[in-house]
Design a protein around this motif. Sequence first.
Motif: not given
Length: 483
Positions: A364-365, A368, A372, A377-378, A380, A383-384, A387
């Motif tokens: 997942r990271n 991102k 990026h 920034t993504y 919410w 991001d949550r 991904f």
Amino acid sequence: VGLVYMFNLIVGTGALTMPKAFATAGWLVSLVLLMFLGFMSYMTTTFVVEAMAAANAQLRWKRMEKRKEDDEDEDSSSGVSDSDVLLQDGYERAETRPILSVQRRGSPNIFEITERVEMGQMASMFFNKVGVNLFYFCIIIYLYGDLAIYAAAVPVSLMQVTCSATGNHSCSVGDGTKYNDTDKCWGPIRRIDAYRLYLAAFTLLLGPFTFFNVQKTKYLQIMTSLMRWIAFILMIILALIRISRGQAEGHPSMAQLSGIRNLFGVCVYSFMCQHSLPSLITPISKKRHVNKLVLLDYILILAFYSLLSFTAIYCFRNDTLMDMYTLNFTNCEIINVAFIRYFLGLFPVFTISTNFPIIAVTLRNNWKTLFHREGGTYPWVVDRIVFPAITLIPPVLVAFCTHDLESLVGITGAYAGNGIQYLIPAFLAYCSRKDTQLVFGSGTVNKHLSPFRHTFWIVFVLIWGFSCFVFVTANIVLSEPKL
């Protein structure tokens, strides 16, 4: 301690699929290929260590340049004394130096590995934009393969143990009886249905971890390592006892070329550690002999794999060896202690279940990082939710469609593993050498320069890596036209 961690990292799930791969390729071919791939993996490990040293030198040099500029600005704007600057400089060095480093007098070598520089950061330092994107693509595919193997291995083990523990075929997992997916498991439920039920339960229990961070796993990892060693040693001892009693059934052939593709993938997968080297090597305080100690690690791992595989192929007939070797020990005839049978049969369930969330969060990271943009920034939801969802769904779908572990390990190792273990380290070594000469001059010598310092070795690894892609693809197309 670092080398013990490296041993534990390399000797993982891949080792459990190795006996079956050994049996299908023949013992002589398997031993030669295992030794050659172990040598190749060691060579590229030294390439990664060299690139880590070059990356540390670059970062240190950039900081020194920035400090010089800041000092010049300060000198021109205020009357700061030299002693203040020196004190501040010494304090900053002490803050950035690792806790485990040996405190020596005098300035440290610019190529000292004191900062952890991950492979992704090295790729962004030494590769162009296309190279960086290819790196992330390769590591993402590898991690997807890893998750698919884990998602299939746990339900397979649970299905084999629980379906064999009930009904008329109690204790018969490893007795050579070949079951079809359509055979009954419990009442009207077929084996494939049981497998999918376990897969659904596995996804519901461990899937949510993908949506959070996994931290403080030290005690979990210690317990997993302990269980792994107990299981591996038990399997080797049980196979040796059976062979010594004259109950061995295995008559392995010397060479079967048709089995080389899977064996290649399994061996590459079983020597994989390059992507985790920055976390393992950086905390080691005395790195002068790191290459020799890593070589010792590889020799021990090679001996361990050979012992595990040879005891397996001589103890069991080729057609009775399971994809997951632990399942061969769930038969009453092999071991009549119920606790040991269930411990070995369910061993992959415990160890893989602890690794699945960690690999999922890593993947997942990486997603991102790939998308990026500087300063951005993504939202919410992205991001949550997005991904974690694109991390979890594909491997579960693959595991739903197939539970052929040998092929999953073979394909993951032969494609993505090939890239991470051979191509990326070779390109990192080549590009870092060019950058070092450009920044520090042609006379500068990297103290962690690989023993395989001649350009011939880099070219050899690249040719080998690309030819493996071609060989594996041709083998898949020719041997499995249905694909």
